[in-house]
Each structure stands twice: as structure tokens, then as C-alpha cells.
Design a protein around this motif. Structure first.
Motif, PDB file in Angstrom:
ATOM      1  N   LEU A 162     -11.775   1.284  -2.464  1.00 54.37           N
ATOM      2  CA  LEU A 162     -10.971   0.113  -2.099  1.00 54.37           C
ATOM      3  C   LEU A 162      -9.496   0.469  -1.902  1.00 54.37           C
ATOM      4  O   LEU A 162      -8.823  -0.114  -1.046  1.00 54.37           O
ATOM      5  CB  LEU A 162     -11.131  -0.990  -3.140  1.00 54.37           C
ATOM      6  N   MET A 163      -8.987   1.442  -2.661  1.00 53.64           N
ATOM      7  CA  MET A 163      -7.606   1.878  -2.444  1.00 53.64           C
ATOM      8  C   MET A 163      -7.494   2.541  -1.079  1.00 53.64           C
ATOM      9  O   MET A 163      -6.474   2.431  -0.408  1.00 53.64           O
ATOM     10  CB  MET A 163      -7.146   2.812  -3.561  1.00 53.64           C
ATOM     11  N   GLU A 188      -1.823  -9.825   5.980  1.00 60.94           N
ATOM     12  CA  GLU A 188      -2.288  -8.456   5.762  1.00 60.94           C
ATOM     13  C   GLU A 188      -1.385  -7.733   4.763  1.00 60.94           C
ATOM     14  O   GLU A 188      -1.871  -7.002   3.890  1.00 60.94           O
ATOM     15  CB  GLU A 188      -2.320  -7.695   7.090  1.00 60.94           C
ATOM     16  N   ASP A 189      -0.073  -7.944   4.860  1.00 60.35           N
ATOM     17  CA  ASP A 189       0.859  -7.363   3.885  1.00 60.35           C
ATOM     18  C   ASP A 189       0.493  -7.812   2.468  1.00 60.35           C
ATOM     19  O   ASP A 189       0.438  -7.004   1.540  1.00 60.35           O
ATOM     20  CB  ASP A 189       2.299  -7.804   4.172  1.00 60.35           C
ATOM     21  N   LEU A 197      -1.039  -6.924  -2.963  1.00 62.91           N
ATOM     22  CA  LEU A 197      -1.731  -7.512  -4.117  1.00 62.91           C
ATOM     23  C   LEU A 197      -3.011  -6.742  -4.445  1.00 62.91           C
ATOM     24  O   LEU A 197      -3.348  -6.557  -5.614  1.00 62.91           O
ATOM     25  CB  LEU A 197      -2.028  -8.985  -3.868  1.00 62.91           C
ATOM     26  N   GLY A 198      -3.697  -6.276  -3.404  1.00 58.07           N
ATOM     27  CA  GLY A 198      -4.905  -5.484  -3.630  1.00 58.07           C
ATOM     28  C   GLY A 198      -4.599  -4.187  -4.355  1.00 58.07           C
ATOM     29  O   GLY A 198      -5.282  -3.816  -5.313  1.00 58.07           O
ATOM     30  N   ALA A 199      -3.552  -3.483  -3.926  1.00 61.44           N
ATOM     31  CA  ALA A 199      -3.180  -2.227  -4.582  1.00 61.44           C
ATOM     32  C   ALA A 199      -2.765  -2.463  -6.027  1.00 61.44           C
ATOM     33  O   ALA A 199      -3.154  -1.711  -6.926  1.00 61.44           O
ATOM     34  CB  ALA A 199      -2.049  -1.551  -3.805  1.00 61.44           C
ATOM     35  N   LEU A 200      -2.001  -3.514  -6.259  1.00 59.34           N
ATOM     36  CA  LEU A 200      -1.575  -3.828  -7.626  1.00 59.34           C
ATOM     37  C   LEU A 200      -2.773  -4.157  -8.521  1.00 59.34           C
ATOM     38  O   LEU A 200      -2.845  -3.728  -9.662  1.00 59.34           O
ATOM     39  CB  LEU A 200      -0.579  -4.983  -7.627  1.00 59.34           C
ATOM     40  N   ALA A 201      -3.711  -4.907  -7.973  1.00 58.72           N
ATOM     41  CA  ALA A 201      -4.903  -5.255  -8.751  1.00 58.72           C
ATOM     42  C   ALA A 201      -5.744  -4.011  -9.050  1.00 58.72           C
ATOM     43  O   ALA A 201      -6.241  -3.834 -10.169  1.00 58.72           O
ATOM     44  CB  ALA A 201      -5.739  -6.286  -8.000  1.00 58.72           C
ATOM     45  N   LEU A 202      -5.886  -3.144  -8.068  1.00 63.04           N
ATOM     46  CA  LEU A 202      -6.755  -1.972  -8.233  1.00 63.04           C
ATOM     47  C   LEU A 202      -6.259  -0.995  -9.292  1.00 63.04           C
ATOM     48  O   LEU A 202      -7.073  -0.417 -10.023  1.00 63.04           O
ATOM     49  CB  LEU A 202      -6.923  -1.239  -6.903  1.00 63.04           C
TER      50      LEU A 202
END
Length: 152
Positions: free
Chosen positions: A8-9, A137-138, A143-148
Motif C-alpha cells: 500500500l505504501m 488525490e493529495d 493521509l494514507g502514508a500517515l496511516a500506514l
């Protein structure tokens, strides 16, 4: 779990090349992932997260410019592959999964590059302009990177 996170990253790298590097380097710097004594030790240095964070913010800004090239041109695509590989490797090396981290980061970057371009194109068509789609998309990338990094 680390295999899902690195994949996912990599997807995040396909959306924004510098964001996963900033997130992975912060995780290393804060001791959330162990890179000490490895070839990726530089990812945990005190200056590395700051450099990647500045580059990530610059990328978020330049992505909004009309002259920014497509993420699918060779240089942009290659940067996303390298970013996915390095972020995946950084997150996985501490658990002895360097090679799977690299491979899954690259695979995720391919998926994120083409899937992100398609999704952004559809959103832009819906909105009638690109800016709202780009901002969404930003947000997904950051947020995806922070969550991962909280799952490593």
C-alpha cells in the motif's frame, strides 16, 4: 501485515512519489521501524525526514501546475518505482523482509501510478476541472502514508 503495508505504501508512491519517502523516513527517525546497522540507516538520520518532507510539500505544489508532466512518462514513472522500492525496503528491513519490501513497494507503485491516473482522470471529468481531483488525490496520499506508518 508488513507485506500489506509495503504494498500500500507503494500505491501511495504511485500517487505522490515523495510522500512515502517522507513517511518512511519519519518512521525510521522516530524508531518505529529499525534501520540501525543496515544499508538504509540513513533513512533514520535526523536530517532525512526533513529533506523528504520538503520534497513532498514541493511535489504537492508542483503537481497543481499545468506544465507538470504525466506520472506515466519514463522519468516520473521511474521516480515512483524507486520511491516505492525505498519506502517498502525501509519499512520492511527491520523485520528481515528487505527483498519482499522492495518488490511489493515497486508493484504497489505500478498499481498506484496507473490506478491513480485513471481515478484522477475520472474525478476531474466529474468535477469538470482537475484541481478538486488533484486535491483529493493529495489528501489520499498524505493521509494514507500517515496511516500506514502506524501499522509497522
Amino acid at each position: 501485515m508488513i507485506f500489506v503495508v509495503t504494498l500500500l505504501m507503494g500505491v501511495v508512491a504511485g500517487l505522490r512519489a515523495m510522500t512515502p519517502l517522507a513517511a518512511a523516513s519519519w518512521a525510521a527517525h522516530l524508531g518505529w521501524v529499525s534501520v540501525a546497522g543496515t544499508p538504509l540507516e540513513f533513512m533514520g538520520n535526523s536530517w532525512t525526514p526533513w529533506v523528504f518532507t520538503v520534497l513532498a510539500v514541493a511535489e504537492l505544489i508542483t503537481d497543481q501546475l499545468p506544465q507538470t508532466p504525466s506520472r506515466k512518462v519514463p522519468v516520473q514513472f521511474g521516480a515512483r518505482l524507486v520511491s516505492g522500492a525505498l519506502a517498502g525496503a525501509t519499512l520492511a528491513i527491520g523485520v528481515g523482509a528487505l527483498i519482499p519490501g522492495i518488490v511489493l513497494g515497486v508493484v504497489g507503485a505500478v498499481v498506484g501510478t496507473f490506478g491513480g491516473a485513471a481515478a484522477r482522470g475520472k474525478l476531474a471529468a466529474r468535477f469538470g476541472k482537475d484541481l478538486p481531483a488533484a486535491l483529493i488525490e493529495d489528501a489520499v496520499a498524505v493521509l494514507g502514508a500517515l496511516a500506514l506508518i502506524h501499522f509497522v
